[in-house]
Design an enzyme around this catalytic site. Structure first.
Site, mmCIF file in Angstrom:
data_model
loop_
_atom_site.group_PDB
_atom_site.id
_atom_site.type_symbol
_atom_site.label_atom_id
_atom_site.label_comp_id
_atom_site.label_asym_id
_atom_site.label_seq_id
_atom_site.Cartn_x
_atom_site.Cartn_y
_atom_site.Cartn_z
ATOM 1 N N ARG A 85 -5.234 -1.478 8.901
ATOM 2 C CA ARG A 85 -6.447 -2.228 8.553
ATOM 3 C C ARG A 85 -6.115 -3.339 7.572
ATOM 4 N NH1 ARG A 85 -7.585 3.030 6.661
ATOM 5 N NH2 ARG A 85 -7.005 3.270 4.483
ATOM 6 N N GLY A 89 0.067 5.590 -4.385
ATOM 7 C CA GLY A 89 -0.473 6.904 -4.764
ATOM 8 C C GLY A 89 0.181 8.008 -3.947
ATOM 9 N N ARG A 90 0.310 7.768 -2.643
ATOM 10 C CA ARG A 90 0.947 8.769 -1.770
ATOM 11 C C ARG A 90 2.416 8.949 -2.121
ATOM 12 N NH1 ARG A 90 -1.072 5.944 3.470
ATOM 13 N NH2 ARG A 90 -1.757 4.468 1.866
ATOM 14 N N TRP A 91 3.056 7.883 -2.557
ATOM 15 C CA TRP A 91 4.469 7.984 -2.959
ATOM 16 C C TRP A 91 4.600 8.915 -4.167
ATOM 17 C CZ3 TRP A 91 7.499 7.074 -7.237
ATOM 18 C CH2 TRP A 91 8.882 6.954 -7.025
ATOM 19 N N LEU A 142 10.182 -20.905 -4.353
ATOM 20 C CA LEU A 142 9.100 -20.066 -3.827
ATOM 21 C C LEU A 142 7.853 -20.129 -4.710
ATOM 22 C CD1 LEU A 142 8.444 -17.558 -1.834
ATOM 23 C CD2 LEU A 142 8.990 -16.151 -3.828
ATOM 24 N N HIS A 164 2.595 3.361 -8.834
ATOM 25 C CA HIS A 164 2.379 1.938 -9.152
ATOM 26 C C HIS A 164 3.573 1.398 -9.933
ATOM 27 C CE1 HIS A 164 -1.584 2.353 -7.589
ATOM 28 N NE2 HIS A 164 -2.082 3.035 -8.595
ATOM 29 N N ASP A 203 0.832 -1.217 0.000
ATOM 30 C CA ASP A 203 0.000 0.000 0.000
ATOM 31 C C ASP A 203 0.864 1.262 0.000
ATOM 32 O OD1 ASP A 203 -2.399 1.367 -0.020
ATOM 33 O OD2 ASP A 203 -2.629 1.323 2.167
HETATM 34 C C1 IPE Z 1 -5.452 -2.592 -0.279
HETATM 35 O O1 IPE Z 1 -5.091 -1.279 -0.433
HETATM 36 C C2 IPE Z 1 -5.462 -3.293 -1.616
HETATM 37 C C3 IPE Z 1 -4.165 -3.508 -2.226
HETATM 38 C C4 IPE Z 1 -3.010 -3.240 -1.688
HETATM 39 C C5 IPE Z 1 -4.184 -4.108 -3.536
HETATM 40 P P1 IPE Z 1 -6.189 -0.141 -0.618
HETATM 41 O O2 IPE Z 1 -5.455 1.134 -0.757
HETATM 42 O O3 IPE Z 1 -7.113 -0.509 -1.721
HETATM 43 O O4 IPE Z 1 -6.990 -0.221 0.753
HETATM 44 P P2 IPE Z 1 -7.758 0.903 1.553
HETATM 45 O O5 IPE Z 1 -8.702 1.577 0.591
HETATM 46 O O6 IPE Z 1 -6.724 1.857 2.067
HETATM 47 O O7 IPE Z 1 -8.439 0.178 2.660
HETATM 48 C C1 IPE Z 2 -1.501 0.333 -3.407
HETATM 49 O O1 IPE Z 2 -1.289 1.693 -3.448
HETATM 50 C C2 IPE Z 2 -1.693 -0.271 -4.784
HETATM 51 C C3 IPE Z 2 -3.067 -0.695 -5.082
HETATM 52 C C4 IPE Z 2 -4.063 -0.659 -4.252
HETATM 53 C C5 IPE Z 2 -3.326 -1.191 -6.416
HETATM 54 P P1 IPE Z 2 -2.485 2.727 -3.482
HETATM 55 O O2 IPE Z 2 -2.866 2.970 -4.904
HETATM 56 O O3 IPE Z 2 -3.597 2.257 -2.625
HETATM 57 O O4 IPE Z 2 -1.812 4.029 -2.890
HETATM 58 P P2 IPE Z 2 -2.373 4.942 -1.710
HETATM 59 O O5 IPE Z 2 -2.715 4.046 -0.583
HETATM 60 O O6 IPE Z 2 -3.562 5.639 -2.255
HETATM 61 O O7 IPE Z 2 -1.254 5.869 -1.388
HETATM 62 MG MG MG Z 3 -3.987 2.437 -0.649
#
Ligand code: IPE
Ligand code: IPE
Ligand code: MG
Length: 264
Positions: free
Chosen positions: A217, A45-47, A154, A60, A42
């Protein structure tokens, strides 16, 4: 009793270990490595945002390097399985352009990483509702799964269009079908048998669940299988997650006292 260290310096591990990695590695107890590690990757997007990039997809894309490094590390440590949460059922609610870019990245990964997976003796499998994926992605996924199917190291399990509730409902439907056809009576259904109706029961339950980006979570990941998993939450965003972070998480895991409801 002295236990020999797993041979981490495999010829397939391309880059040498840094001094920090070697130090962390020497602290690991090879007899108590997790068998199966699951990661909620996770923070992409923030990165991207933190780097001043407007499009989340840059995060991504950068996250692919972390996927490669985590897979190499797990293979080098001779772990049995690594499950990566790559795309959730709920992620379909994201903007169409982000979904399209993610699927494009997945297609590229499935083709570009084939040689790397084979070099590291990694077998690819996938969990989730794979029929939701577009035909091209499914085709590439099936090809890579089949090209790596005889590897014996693995198992890399990609959770794609994955939701734990949906997985549990699919398993429940299977049990109900078996009951309807007379193969199984309701009294015969046990947690062990139910586990075998979930995706890839051969991997076993994760011993260690890692989530990056500091979120506390589970986001509908492996709800059944993580009943007794140890959680490690890492503040770093997924594209910044490197081998030392993985080794640190395993060290934290090794410091835990897993009691499974019993007493010492
Ligand atoms: C969980 O991350 C799903 C994946 C890492 C693929 P999300 O970014 O979708 O989860 P929430 O919305 O923070 O709970
Ligand atoms: C996790 O990063 C990748 C996927 C859920 C596909 P996010 O896209 O959820 O990035 P954040 O959490 O919004 O920063
Ligand atoms: Mg996320």
């Amino acid at each position: 009793m002295s236990v020999s260290r797993p041979n981490i310096a495999t010829p397939t591990l391309r880059e040498p270990f840094s001094a920090e990695e070697s130090r962390l590695f020497s602290q690991l107890d090879p007899a108590r490595l997790p068998r199966h590690v699951a990661i909620i990757m996770d923070g992409n997007g923030r990165w991207a945002k933190s780097k001043g990039m407007a499009a989340r997809i840059f995060g991504h894309r950068a996250g692919i390097d972390s996927v490669r490094e985590a897979t190499r590390t797990a293979a080098a440590l001779r772990l049995h399985a690594l499950t990566l949460y790559a795309f959730s059922k709920e992620n379909w609610s994201r903007p169409t352009a982000e979904i399209a870019a993610l699927m494009e990245l997945l297609d590229q990964f499935l083709v570009q990483e084939r040689a790397e997976l084979n070099d590291n003796n990694v077998r690819l499998v996938a969990s989730g509702e794979l029929e939701d994926l577009r035909p091209r992605t499914r085709e590439l996924l099936e090809e890579t799964i089949s090209l790596t199917s005889s590897n014996t190291g693995l198992t890399l399990n990609l959770a794609l269009s994955y939701g734990a509730r949906a997985e549990i409902v699919r398993a429940a439907r299977r049990a109900m079908e078996m009951a309807r056809s007379g193969e199984l009576s309701p009294e015969e259904l046990t947690p062990e048998l139910f586990s075998r109706m979930l995706d890839h029961p051969e991997l076993g339950d994760p011993d260690l669940l890692i989530r990056t980006s500091g979120e506390l979570r589970v986001s509908n990941f492996l709800l059944w299988q993580i009943a007794y998993s140890e959680f490690v939450v890492v503040a770093k965003l997924w594209p910044d997650f490197r081998r030392p972070d993985f080794l640190e998480a395993i060290l934290q895991y090794q410091a835990r006292d897993r009691r499974f409801g019993g007493v010492r």
